[in-house]
Scaffold this motif. Structure first.
Motif, PDB file in Angstrom:
ATOM      1  N   VAL A 264       0.847  -1.186   0.000  1.00  0.00           N
ATOM      2  CA  VAL A 264       0.000   0.000   0.000  1.00  0.00           C
ATOM      3  C   VAL A 264       0.886   1.241   0.000  1.00  0.00           C
ATOM      4  O   VAL A 264       1.839   1.335   0.781  1.00  0.00           O
ATOM      5  CB  VAL A 264      -0.978   0.004   1.205  1.00  0.00           C
ATOM      6  N   HIS A 265       0.580   2.160  -0.921  1.00  0.00           N
ATOM      7  CA  HIS A 265       1.255   3.456  -0.949  1.00  0.00           C
ATOM      8  C   HIS A 265       0.528   4.387   0.007  1.00  0.00           C
ATOM      9  O   HIS A 265      -0.707   4.450   0.013  1.00  0.00           O
ATOM     10  CB  HIS A 265       1.247   4.031  -2.366  1.00  0.00           C
ATOM     11  N   ILE A 266       1.297   5.112   0.825  1.00  0.00           N
ATOM     12  CA  ILE A 266       0.730   5.953   1.879  1.00  0.00           C
ATOM     13  C   ILE A 266       1.194   7.391   1.707  1.00  0.00           C
ATOM     14  O   ILE A 266       2.395   7.661   1.621  1.00  0.00           O
ATOM     15  CB  ILE A 266       1.172   5.469   3.272  1.00  0.00           C
ATOM     16  N   ARG A 267       0.248   8.316   1.648  1.00  0.00           N
ATOM     17  CA  ARG A 267       0.547   9.739   1.809  1.00  0.00           C
ATOM     18  C   ARG A 267       0.310  10.057   3.274  1.00  0.00           C
ATOM     19  O   ARG A 267      -0.804   9.901   3.780  1.00  0.00           O
ATOM     20  CB  ARG A 267      -0.356  10.589   0.924  1.00  0.00           C
ATOM     21  N   PHE A 268       1.345  10.487   3.943  1.00  0.00           N
ATOM     22  CA  PHE A 268       1.303  10.743   5.384  1.00  0.00           C
ATOM     23  C   PHE A 268       1.654  12.206   5.606  1.00  0.00           C
ATOM     24  O   PHE A 268       2.674  12.692   5.129  1.00  0.00           O
ATOM     25  CB  PHE A 268       2.318   9.825   6.074  1.00  0.00           C
ATOM     26  N   GLY A 269       0.772  12.927   6.294  1.00  0.00           N
ATOM     27  CA  GLY A 269       1.043  14.335   6.542  1.00  0.00           C
ATOM     28  C   GLY A 269       0.342  14.809   7.799  1.00  0.00           C
ATOM     29  O   GLY A 269      -0.415  14.074   8.434  1.00  0.00           O
ATOM     30  N   GLY A 270       0.607  16.051   8.153  1.00  0.00           N
ATOM     31  CA  GLY A 270      -0.033  16.627   9.327  1.00  0.00           C
ATOM     32  C   GLY A 270       0.357  18.074   9.507  1.00  0.00           C
ATOM     33  O   GLY A 270       1.143  18.629   8.734  1.00  0.00           O
ATOM     34  N   GLY A 271      -0.213  18.681  10.525  1.00  0.00           N
ATOM     35  CA  GLY A 271       0.074  20.081  10.784  1.00  0.00           C
ATOM     36  C   GLY A 271      -0.702  20.594  11.981  1.00  0.00           C
ATOM     37  O   GLY A 271      -1.228  19.816  12.787  1.00  0.00           O
ATOM     38  N   LEU A 272      -0.795  21.922  12.070  1.00  0.00           N
ATOM     39  CA  LEU A 272      -1.309  22.571  13.266  1.00  0.00           C
ATOM     40  C   LEU A 272      -2.549  23.409  12.991  1.00  0.00           C
ATOM     41  O   LEU A 272      -2.735  23.924  11.882  1.00  0.00           O
ATOM     42  CB  LEU A 272      -0.229  23.486  13.855  1.00  0.00           C
ATOM     43  N   ALA A 273      -3.366  23.560  14.031  1.00  0.00           N
ATOM     44  CA  ALA A 273      -4.457  24.533  13.992  1.00  0.00           C
ATOM     45  C   ALA A 273      -3.862  25.939  13.925  1.00  0.00           C
ATOM     46  O   ALA A 273      -2.725  26.160  14.367  1.00  0.00           O
ATOM     47  CB  ALA A 273      -5.337  24.382  15.232  1.00  0.00           C
ATOM     48  N   PRO A 274      -4.611  26.902  13.389  1.00  0.00           N
ATOM     49  CA  PRO A 274      -4.031  28.237  13.168  1.00  0.00           C
ATOM     50  C   PRO A 274      -3.479  28.896  14.424  1.00  0.00           C
ATOM     51  O   PRO A 274      -2.468  29.599  14.360  1.00  0.00           O
ATOM     52  CB  PRO A 274      -5.192  29.034  12.567  1.00  0.00           C
TER      53      PRO A 274
END
Length: 382
Positions: free
Chosen positions: A304-314
């Motif tokens: 399985v190919h995975i796009r993994f990302g994330g970030g913060l609330a403003p």
């Protein structure tokens, strides 16, 4: 012509899946092993799910200026999504109209889409702008060439694409989910990291792993497990296009709860995490302070190919400690991912075993039951 023996095997597997889905949830079992191991079953998924459903390809904020692009593949169709000169969001075939080479790879910024094979080049609207020496061919007309458009919509800051011209708009399919999570303001969350990986497991095993938190105390005992109390988890019935569950607790990381400047969330919502599974392959952990996600694409039954990302609330983006908070989060998520990788790859080895047999689901695996019913509903209409 389809092989009658293989067709009979698929029909039997679909019947087994459907029979399980017809049971009341209190008596439901995990999906049968063949759902994860059969190449014919995956072909059916490609035809009935991946070629028809809306699929997420990333965050709109990742395409911040004209010429920014990302690439993906849905149902074996390479696509490119980009910002045009007017900052509109466009998706189109990522295959050259000359000798059919794939045009772009990965992410980046371009002024024109240039084929790496013969240098045919296209504008950001998909129209052919140049084709070396082709004017010597009397039958060639540059104006007749334009990369086929692919439907593309934005929802809550996410980019979705589909090959189905008749699919309901994303915001219509996910209207109930918008109502559930609107107070978080996910549209304004900012992606701060993005990676791509390939794991040795079936895409559905990883999807199901994300959908339930029953495994947290054991599989993640070295990371988030000690902070995960099963009695804090709520798993309501899902909807046709998604499932979800909640965890309300005092977070172990400051960014897990709402920032003091957050005036969108009140009461228990300031410390409630939503775990969202948008069918078929978009998985989101949404907290008051940060988010992270997986987008899955099968590469055969066993990868399985995975796009993994994330970030913060403003509010955390503008916080003086934002970089430190994000570094801490990324470090934790990397450890959690390593644990999940070991877990889902072990499950894939197990479902291939001759004596493998599915057992009863926990009450905390309601999302898995709903996911199985989604698959059965889409594949039974073949």
């Amino acid at each position: 012509m389809e092989n009658p023996t293989r067709q009979a095997a698929i029909s039997a597997l679909l019947d087994e899946l459907a029979t399980n889905c017809e049971r009341p949830f209190g008596d439901a079992r995990a999906m049968p092993p063949g759902v994860y191991t059969s190449a014919e079953f995956l072909s059916l998924e490609e035809r009935e799910i991946f070629s028809k459903e809306w699929q997420c390809v990333g965050r709109a904020s990742a395409l911040g200026k004209p010429g920014d692009y990302l690439t993906a593949s849905i149902a074996n169709q390479p696509i490119v999504v980009l910002r045009d000169e007017q900052m509109g969001l466009r998706a189109m075939s990522n295959v050259c109209l000359h000798r059919m080479s794939v045009l772009l790879e990965g992410r980046g910024n371009i002024r024109r889409i240039i084929c790496p094979y013969h240098a045919w080049n296209y504008g950001l609207d998909g129209g052919l702008k140049g084709a070396p020496l082709m004017e010597q061919q009397s039958g060639f007309c540059k104006e007749s060439y334009k990369l086929p458009a692919v439907r593309c919509e934005e929802w809550q800051g996410w980019i979705y694409v589909t090959l189905d011209q008749n699919a309901q708009p994303v915001h219509t399919q996910l209207a109930q989910l918008s109502e559930l999570i609107d107070a978080y303001g996910m549209t304004d969350y900012i992606e701060t990291f993005h990676e791509e990986h390939v794991w040795d497991t079936n895409w559905k095993i990883l999807a199901e792993n994300f959908m339930e938190s029953y495994h947290l105390p054991m599989l993640h005992r070295a990371t988030v497990g000690p902070h995960s109390r099963l009695e804090e988890m709520e798993c309501p019935p899902g909807y046709p296009a998604f499932n979800y569950h909640w965890i309300t607790k005092e977070a172990s990381l400051p960014i897990g709860n709402a920032h003091p400047d957050n005036n969108r969330l009140t009461g228990h919502w300031r410390k409630t995490t939503a775990l969202l599974a948008v069918y078929p392959t978009h998985l989101i952990t949404l907290t008051p302070g940060y988010f992270w996600y997986l987008v899955l694409q099968p590469r055969g039954v066993g990868k399985v190919h995975i796009r993994f990302g994330g970030g913060l609330a403003p509010e955390f983006i503008t916080d003086p400690e934002a970089n430190a908070h994000m570094a801490t989060l990324k470090s934790l998520l990397d450890e959690v991912n390593a644990e999940d990788k070991r877990g889902v790859e072990a499950v894939f080895r197990g479902v291939n075993a001759p004596l493998a047999k599915p057992g009863h689901l926990s009450h905390l695996e309601r999302p898995n039951y709903d996911f199985a019913r989604y698959l059965a509903s889409k594949l039974a209409a073949r």
